[in-house]
Design a protein around this motif. Structure first.
Motif, PDB file in Angstrom:
ATOM      1  N   GLY A  40       4.050  -8.819   8.302  1.00  0.00           N
ATOM      2  CA  GLY A  40       3.567  -7.841   9.265  1.00  0.00           C
ATOM      3  C   GLY A  40       3.110  -6.538   8.657  1.00  0.00           C
ATOM      4  N   LYS A  41       3.452  -6.309   7.393  1.00  0.00           N
ATOM      5  CA  LYS A  41       2.999  -5.097   6.725  1.00  0.00           C
ATOM      6  C   LYS A  41       1.580  -5.296   6.196  1.00  0.00           C
ATOM      7  CE  LYS A  41       7.401  -2.978   5.505  1.00  0.00           C
ATOM      8  NZ  LYS A  41       8.198  -2.316   4.443  1.00  0.00           N
ATOM      9  N   TRP A  42       1.005  -4.224   5.682  1.00  0.00           N
ATOM     10  CA  TRP A  42      -0.361  -4.249   5.202  1.00  0.00           C
ATOM     11  C   TRP A  42      -0.421  -3.749   3.763  1.00  0.00           C
ATOM     12  CZ3 TRP A  42      -4.635  -5.447   8.559  1.00  0.00           C
ATOM     13  CH2 TRP A  42      -4.277  -5.668   9.899  1.00  0.00           C
ATOM     14  N   LEU A  43      -1.382  -4.266   3.018  1.00  0.00           N
ATOM     15  CA  LEU A  43      -1.680  -3.744   1.687  1.00  0.00           C
ATOM     16  C   LEU A  43      -3.047  -3.077   1.729  1.00  0.00           C
ATOM     17  CD1 LEU A  43      -0.534  -6.461  -0.898  1.00  0.00           C
ATOM     18  CD2 LEU A  43       0.646  -4.357  -0.223  1.00  0.00           C
ATOM     19  N   LEU A  44      -3.127  -1.840   1.227  1.00  0.00           N
ATOM     20  CA  LEU A  44      -4.356  -1.076   1.243  1.00  0.00           C
ATOM     21  C   LEU A  44      -4.877  -0.903  -0.180  1.00  0.00           C
ATOM     22  CD1 LEU A  44      -3.314  -0.551   4.095  1.00  0.00           C
ATOM     23  CD2 LEU A  44      -3.882   1.873   3.806  1.00  0.00           C
ATOM     24  N   ASN A  45      -6.175  -1.097  -0.346  1.00  0.00           N
ATOM     25  CA  ASN A  45      -6.815  -0.885  -1.640  1.00  0.00           C
ATOM     26  C   ASN A  45      -8.115  -0.113  -1.434  1.00  0.00           C
ATOM     27  OD1 ASN A  45      -5.422  -2.486  -4.011  1.00  0.00           O
ATOM     28  ND2 ASN A  45      -5.256  -3.777  -2.171  1.00  0.00           N
ATOM     29  N   PRO A  87       4.305   5.730   3.700  1.00  0.00           N
ATOM     30  CA  PRO A  87       5.333   6.570   3.077  1.00  0.00           C
ATOM     31  C   PRO A  87       5.086   6.674   1.574  1.00  0.00           C
ATOM     32  CG  PRO A  87       6.201   4.381   3.467  1.00  0.00           C
ATOM     33  CD  PRO A  87       4.792   4.371   3.989  1.00  0.00           C
ATOM     34  N   ARG A  88       5.388   7.804   1.008  1.00  0.00           N
ATOM     35  CA  ARG A  88       5.164   7.996  -0.434  1.00  0.00           C
ATOM     36  C   ARG A  88       6.040   7.064  -1.264  1.00  0.00           C
ATOM     37  NH1 ARG A  88       7.864  11.212  -4.124  1.00  0.00           N
ATOM     38  NH2 ARG A  88       6.682  11.544  -6.044  1.00  0.00           N
ATOM     39  N   GLY A 107      12.719   2.186  -3.126  1.00  0.00           N
ATOM     40  CA  GLY A 107      12.857   3.397  -3.922  1.00  0.00           C
ATOM     41  C   GLY A 107      11.748   3.632  -4.930  1.00  0.00           C
ATOM     42  N   GLU A 108      10.811   2.713  -5.038  1.00  0.00           N
ATOM     43  CA  GLU A 108       9.728   2.864  -5.997  1.00  0.00           C
ATOM     44  C   GLU A 108       8.546   3.597  -5.369  1.00  0.00           C
ATOM     45  OE1 GLU A 108       8.632  -0.913  -7.524  1.00  0.00           O
ATOM     46  OE2 GLU A 108      10.556  -1.282  -8.535  1.00  0.00           O
ATOM     47  N   LEU A 109       7.746   4.198  -6.232  1.00  0.00           N
ATOM     48  CA  LEU A 109       6.544   4.885  -5.782  1.00  0.00           C
ATOM     49  C   LEU A 109       5.597   3.888  -5.131  1.00  0.00           C
ATOM     50  CD1 LEU A 109       5.044   7.710  -5.980  1.00  0.00           C
ATOM     51  CD2 LEU A 109       3.907   6.760  -7.995  1.00  0.00           C
ATOM     52  N   ASN A 110       5.141   4.207  -3.909  1.00  0.00           N
ATOM     53  CA  ASN A 110       4.179   3.328  -3.237  1.00  0.00           C
ATOM     54  C   ASN A 110       2.867   3.365  -4.018  1.00  0.00           C
ATOM     55  OD1 ASN A 110       3.145   1.599  -1.312  1.00  0.00           O
ATOM     56  ND2 ASN A 110       3.605   2.925   0.432  1.00  0.00           N
ATOM     57  N   GLY A 111       2.158   2.243  -4.092  1.00  0.00           N
ATOM     58  CA  GLY A 111       1.094   2.032  -5.062  1.00  0.00           C
ATOM     59  C   GLY A 111      -0.112   2.931  -5.016  1.00  0.00           C
ATOM     60  N   HIS A 112       0.063   4.230  -5.068  1.00  0.00           N
ATOM     61  CA  HIS A 112      -1.062   5.151  -5.083  1.00  0.00           C
ATOM     62  C   HIS A 112      -1.061   5.956  -6.379  1.00  0.00           C
ATOM     63  CE1 HIS A 112       2.287   7.590  -3.638  1.00  0.00           C
ATOM     64  NE2 HIS A 112       1.606   8.666  -3.975  1.00  0.00           N
ATOM     65  N   GLU A 115      -3.743   1.296  -4.706  1.00  0.00           N
ATOM     66  CA  GLU A 115      -3.652   0.015  -5.404  1.00  0.00           C
ATOM     67  C   GLU A 115      -2.456  -0.746  -4.846  1.00  0.00           C
ATOM     68  OE1 GLU A 115      -3.744  -1.781  -9.958  1.00  0.00           O
ATOM     69  OE2 GLU A 115      -3.414   0.361  -9.628  1.00  0.00           O
ATOM     70  N   ASP A 116      -2.738  -1.609  -3.864  1.00  0.00           N
ATOM     71  CA  ASP A 116      -1.682  -2.336  -3.148  1.00  0.00           C
ATOM     72  C   ASP A 116      -0.653  -1.377  -2.532  1.00  0.00           C
ATOM     73  OD1 ASP A 116      -2.806  -4.777  -3.569  1.00  0.00           O
ATOM     74  OD2 ASP A 116      -1.488  -5.344  -5.231  1.00  0.00           O
ATOM     75  N   VAL A 117      -1.160  -0.384  -1.845  1.00  0.00           N
ATOM     76  CA  VAL A 117      -0.284   0.529  -1.110  1.00  0.00           C
ATOM     77  C   VAL A 117       0.293  -0.208   0.098  1.00  0.00           C
ATOM     78  CG1 VAL A 117      -0.287   2.523   0.444  1.00  0.00           C
ATOM     79  CG2 VAL A 117      -1.329   2.704  -1.811  1.00  0.00           C
TER      80      VAL A 117
END
Length: 571
Positions: free
Chosen positions: A215-220, A251-252, A257-262, A284-286
């Motif tokens: 249900g989540k999304w990946l943004l590039n 979310p950042r 706990g890891e940085l979201n892919g931006h 990049e795969d946010v």
């Protein structure tokens, strides 16, 4: 000021030797227009609610004129602006913005005061209506954007959108971050919409959103103007395989706990609003969450996010312009030239009066617009884009005039906040749509019969008690003629003519409601008293509206009447 080690007659004290500007004054108590709207829009409040609200606003006026004014000045020096830190000491990528202690404290003080989130404070026992919320917003902007006002606007939009279209899970998770008591975020909601290929033309954007099985999304993709990079932001992307723009929450930091892919590429070197950073980012795969129905991305973006941002632009412009007027008047009370105070020169006094009239009109109409929004009146569909354009353009004009009122001192950045306020005003002119874009939205709303009828009804309500009053006849007649001109344009002129002249039409639309507002304010007083200072404002604005700012003034008008001129300037 003395120089104990250097004795020279040229360094003896003079008229502005002890000049401190406005530092330390209560900005609410100095602003009669703001006091007027707070008083009038709270007439139906309970006495307890009204007192609590005014005390709260007054307390913020003291904070803005004192501590926050000082912190804003200190945080807007070289070496004090936010910095991009890409890696921690171990080489791990963190892409974090680090602000100076002064900027961090400035945000915290306003956040903790409840400027955007008072309704989340456990000790506040009343509603948090628009008159209260935007009085605080207005006051904040008397210090310019300050690294606070833009984050406040985006956080306010985020809170509003979460309340309206957020899922219960999103509300529980993110309202605590953006509005909750004790949150360490402090206005860290951002907006990442614009791309290099399209600013206002969001449909041209190339960032792609792919839906996952969970249900989540990946943004590039990339985002070209990322305002206030922080803990949570709203963004847009094309849904994979379609031309549909979706709106998403990012979310950042991911749940693990890891940085979201931006990746933050760099901070932008913009001319104003420098207290908060604007950056460029690659996705990049946010990991993102849909925000509202995916197919309604653009509609929801305009309805919930852009709408609130444009309201804040209007009030931001009001605040910038008000500080400009205040600084010019304060300086004129001190400075002498050719043996007399500079405010005793008639051309200088005229300049101060025109600035005062135009800023007061902005204040009244902006508060009218949010009252209409709160009531669900469709006239607001015209006023919100209209005021984004007109307020921001007038603020740039007023702050420039204020700089000139101070002469050479006006361009010195550590003498007054005016150069910074002027640059912030120019940023406001471009943020959330340039003039040609926003006046197109205004014209589109004007051409909807239902919306224009609501606007017309508002004009009739505002002017009805002024009709027949001798002291308001000149202003009333100007309004009558200009309102008829507007109706004739919409009824008789061709589509092509309206399109190419839409800035003029927007100016006309604004002038009509601003003059109607002054007539209403004057008539309100005249019911109870024999005189009203708003009579002078109405007649003065009517001159400006009818003839233009740079035209000769009427021989029998307020600008050549010393008593009227002084009443306006000292308002």
């Amino acid at each position: 000021m003395t120089y104990p080690t250097l004795k020279h007659p040229s360094l003896d004290p003079y008229d502005i030797s002890d000049y401190n500007g406005l530092r330390g004054q209560n900005f609410y108590e100095k602003d009669k227009a703001l006091q007027r709207v707070v008083e009038r829009y709270s007439e139906n409040f309970t006495p307890e609610h009204k007192k609590a609200m005014i005390d709260h606003i007054k307390g913020y006026g003291e904070l803005v004129g004192g501590t926050l004014d000082e912190l804003t000045e200190k945080s807007h020096k070289e070496g004090k602006y936010g910095e991009l830190v890409k890696y921690d000491r171990t080489g791990k990528r963190i892409d974090q913005i680090v602000y100076s202690p002064e900027q961090t404290l400035s945000r915290k003080l306003s956040y903790d005061y409840g400027v955007v989130n008072l309704d989340f404070h456990s000790d506040w026992k009343f509603d948090f209506p628009y008159i209260h919320r935007y009085a605080l917003t207005y006051l904040m902007n008397l210090n310019g954007e300050g690294g606070v006002a833009c984050p406040l606007a985006m956080t306010d939009g985020m809170i509003y959108a979460l309340k309206q279209i957020g899922t219960e899970k999103q509300k529980k998770k993110y309202l605590a971050l953006t509005a909750g008591e004790g949150s360490a975020s402090h206005f860290m909601a951002g907006q990442y919409v614009t791309e290099r290929v399209g600013g206002s033309n969001v449909l041209a954007n190339r960032t792609v959103a792919k839906k996952l099985d969970d249900g989540k999304w990946l943004l590039n993709g990339e985002k070209w103007f990322c305002s206030n990079p922080g803990d949570l932001w709203v963004t847009t992307a094309k849904i994979e395989g379609t031309n549909t723009i979706g709106m998403f929450l990012v979310p950042r930091i991911k749940e693990n706990g890891e940085l979201n892919g931006h990746h933050i590429l760099r901070k932008k070197d913009i001319i104003g609003s420098r207290g908060k950073l604007t950056v460029e980012i690659i996705y990049e795969d946010v990991e993102a969450e849909e925000f509202g129905r995916p197919g309604h991305g653009i509609v929801n973006l305009i309805k919930y996010i852009i709408k609130i941002s444009r309201i804040h632009v209007g009030f931001g412009a009001c605040g910038n312009a008000r500080r400009g007027v205040m600084e010019a008047i304060e300086y004129a009370n001190w400075r002498t030239a050719y043996g007399k105070k500079i405010n005793q020169f008639s051309s200088y006094a005229r300049n101060l009066a025109e600035m005062q009239i135009l800023q007061t009109a902005m204040t009244f109409v902006n508060f009218r617009s949010v009252d209409l929004v709160e009531k669900g009146d469709t006239a607001s569909e015209i006023l919100i884009p209209l005021l984004k354009y007109k307020s921001s353009s007038q603020a740039s004009w007023i702050t420039q005039r204020a700089i000139l009122c101070l002469g050479g001192n006006g361009i010195v950045g550590d003498f007054s906040p005016l150069p910074r306020l002027h640059n912030d005003s120019i940023i406001n002119e471009t943020w959330e749509g340039t003039h040609l874009i926003v006046t197109d939205h205004c014209l589109h709303a004007l051409q909807k019969q239902k919306v224009f009828t609501a606007y017309s009804n508002q004009i009739e309500v505002l002017r009805k008690d002024a009709k027949g009053k001798t002291e308001l006849k000149y202003a009333y007649d100007i309004l009558e003629g200009k309102f008829q001109e507007l109706k004739d344009i919409l009824e008789k002129e061709s589509k092509d003519w309206r399109e190419i002249n839409r800035v003029y039409i927007a100016d006309l639309t604004y002038g009509v409601i601003a003059l109607a507002e002054f007539l209403e304010q004057a008539a309100y007083d005249l019911k109870k008293n024999s005189k009203s200072v708003y009579t002078e404002f109405a007649n003065g604005y009517a001159e400006l509206f009818a003839n233009g700012v740079d035209s000769p003034r009427k021989k029998d008008g307020v600008f050549l009447n010393q008593e009227s001129l002084e009443a306006i300037v000292q308002y």
